[in-house]
Scaffold this motif. Structure first.
Motif, PDB file in Angstrom:
ATOM      1  N   ALA A   1      12.656  20.876  30.679  1.00 25.33           N
ATOM      2  CA  ALA A   1      11.440  21.704  30.613  1.00 25.33           C
ATOM      3  C   ALA A   1      10.989  21.840  29.163  1.00 25.33           C
ATOM      4  CB  ALA A   1      11.692  23.075  31.235  1.00 25.33           C
ATOM      5  N   ARG A   2      11.923  22.069  28.266  1.00 24.79           N
ATOM      6  CA  ARG A   2      11.579  22.195  26.846  1.00 24.79           C
ATOM      7  C   ARG A   2      11.051  20.867  26.293  1.00 24.79           C
ATOM      8  NH1 ARG A   2      14.421  25.542  22.188  1.00 24.79           N
ATOM      9  NH2 ARG A   2      13.401  24.571  20.413  1.00 24.79           N
ATOM     10  N   GLU A   3      11.702  19.766  26.667  1.00 27.34           N
ATOM     11  CA  GLU A   3      11.242  18.447  26.213  1.00 27.34           C
ATOM     12  C   GLU A   3       9.805  18.192  26.662  1.00 27.34           C
ATOM     13  OE1 GLU A   3      13.839  15.176  27.236  1.00 27.34           O
ATOM     14  OE2 GLU A   3      15.594  16.437  26.924  1.00 27.34           O
ATOM     15  N   ILE A   4       9.486  18.568  27.878  1.00 28.42           N
ATOM     16  CA  ILE A   4       8.136  18.358  28.413  1.00 28.42           C
ATOM     17  C   ILE A   4       7.125  19.195  27.629  1.00 28.42           C
ATOM     18  CG2 ILE A   4       6.664  18.745  30.440  1.00 28.42           C
ATOM     19  CD1 ILE A   4       9.243  17.915  32.087  1.00 28.42           C
ATOM     20  N   LEU A   5       7.455  20.446  27.349  1.00 28.33           N
ATOM     21  CA  LEU A   5       6.545  21.299  26.574  1.00 28.33           C
ATOM     22  C   LEU A   5       6.387  20.774  25.144  1.00 28.33           C
ATOM     23  CD1 LEU A   5       7.534  24.825  27.869  1.00 28.33           C
ATOM     24  CD2 LEU A   5       5.435  23.557  28.348  1.00 28.33           C
TER      25      LEU A   5
END
Length: 96
Positions: A32-36
Protein backbone atom coordinates in the motif's frame (compact mmCIF):
# COMPACT_ATOMS: atom_id res chain seq x y z
CA UNK A 1 -7.99 25.68 -2.44
CA UNK A 2 -6.51 28.74 -0.80
CA UNK A 3 -3.88 30.99 -2.27
CA UNK A 4 -1.20 32.53 -0.09
CA UNK A 5 -0.55 36.04 -1.28
CA UNK A 6 3.03 37.20 -1.76
CA UNK A 7 4.17 33.58 -2.14
CA UNK A 8 4.83 31.79 -5.37
CA UNK A 9 2.83 28.61 -5.84
CA UNK A 10 4.60 25.40 -4.96
CA UNK A 11 5.67 23.13 -7.78
CA UNK A 12 4.33 19.59 -7.92
CA UNK A 13 7.75 18.33 -6.87
CA UNK A 14 7.77 20.64 -3.84
CA UNK A 15 4.27 19.49 -2.88
CA UNK A 16 5.23 15.82 -3.19
CA UNK A 17 8.38 16.38 -1.14
CA UNK A 18 6.33 18.13 1.57
CA UNK A 19 4.06 15.09 1.81
CA UNK A 20 7.12 12.91 2.39
CA UNK A 21 8.56 15.35 4.95
CA UNK A 22 5.30 15.35 6.93
CA UNK A 23 5.57 11.55 7.02
CA UNK A 24 2.02 11.01 5.75
CA UNK A 25 3.04 7.68 4.23
CA UNK A 26 4.05 6.22 7.59
CA UNK A 27 0.45 5.23 8.28
CA UNK A 28 0.70 2.75 5.40
CA UNK A 29 3.03 -0.17 5.04
CA UNK A 30 4.15 -2.72 2.50
CA UNK A 31 2.58 -2.67 -0.92
CA UNK A 32 0.00 0.00 0.00
CA UNK A 33 2.83 2.39 0.85
CA UNK A 34 4.71 1.52 -2.35
CA UNK A 35 1.59 2.27 -4.39
CA UNK A 36 1.09 5.66 -2.70
CA UNK A 37 4.77 6.48 -3.26
CA UNK A 38 4.34 5.60 -6.94
CA UNK A 39 1.23 7.82 -7.08
CA UNK A 40 3.30 10.67 -5.64
CA UNK A 41 5.89 10.18 -8.37
CA UNK A 42 3.14 10.06 -11.01
CA UNK A 43 1.69 13.28 -9.56
CA UNK A 44 5.06 15.00 -9.94
CA UNK A 45 5.08 14.04 -13.63
CA UNK A 46 1.45 14.44 -14.63
CA UNK A 47 -0.49 16.32 -11.96
CA UNK A 48 -3.46 15.65 -9.71
CA UNK A 49 -5.99 14.81 -12.42
CA UNK A 50 -4.10 11.70 -13.48
CA UNK A 51 -3.77 10.18 -10.02
CA UNK A 52 -7.47 10.73 -9.27
CA UNK A 53 -8.45 8.34 -12.04
CA UNK A 54 -8.32 4.63 -11.28
CA UNK A 55 -7.17 4.07 -14.87
CA UNK A 56 -3.71 5.15 -13.69
CA UNK A 57 -3.47 1.72 -12.05
CA UNK A 58 -3.50 0.08 -15.49
CA UNK A 59 -0.12 1.55 -16.52
CA UNK A 60 3.46 1.35 -15.29
CA UNK A 61 4.65 1.34 -12.57
CA UNK A 62 1.41 -0.08 -11.17
CA UNK A 63 1.19 -3.12 -13.46
CA UNK A 64 3.60 -5.07 -11.27
CA UNK A 65 1.08 -4.95 -8.40
CA UNK A 66 -1.70 -6.58 -10.41
CA UNK A 67 -5.05 -5.42 -11.73
CA UNK A 68 -6.82 -2.44 -10.11
CA UNK A 69 -8.98 -4.76 -7.97
CA UNK A 70 -5.85 -6.45 -6.61
CA UNK A 71 -4.28 -3.05 -5.89
CA UNK A 72 -7.45 -1.93 -4.10
CA UNK A 73 -7.25 -5.06 -1.94
CA UNK A 74 -4.05 -3.71 -0.36
CA UNK A 75 -6.23 -0.88 1.01
CA UNK A 76 -9.07 -3.13 2.13
CA UNK A 77 -11.05 -2.66 -1.09
CA UNK A 78 -11.97 0.06 -3.56
CA UNK A 79 -13.41 2.38 -0.92
CA UNK A 80 -10.21 2.15 1.10
CA UNK A 81 -8.10 2.86 -1.96
CA UNK A 82 -10.21 5.88 -2.92
CA UNK A 83 -10.04 7.16 0.66
CA UNK A 84 -6.24 6.83 0.65
CA UNK A 85 -6.00 8.76 -2.63
CA UNK A 86 -8.31 11.46 -1.24
CA UNK A 87 -6.12 11.77 1.85
CA UNK A 88 -3.03 11.94 -0.36
CA UNK A 89 -4.60 14.77 -2.37
CA UNK A 90 -5.49 16.67 0.79
CA UNK A 91 -1.94 16.23 2.01
CA UNK A 92 -0.55 17.51 -1.32
CA UNK A 93 -2.52 20.74 -1.03
CA UNK A 94 -2.20 21.26 2.72
CA UNK A 95 -0.92 24.72 3.52
CA UNK A 96 1.89 25.04 6.02
Amino acid sequence: MSVAYDKKPLTRTERANNVKKRDFLSKYSGVAREILEALLEKYKDTGIYEIEKTEVLKIDPFLKYGKPAKIASYFGGKAGYLEAVQELEEELYKVG
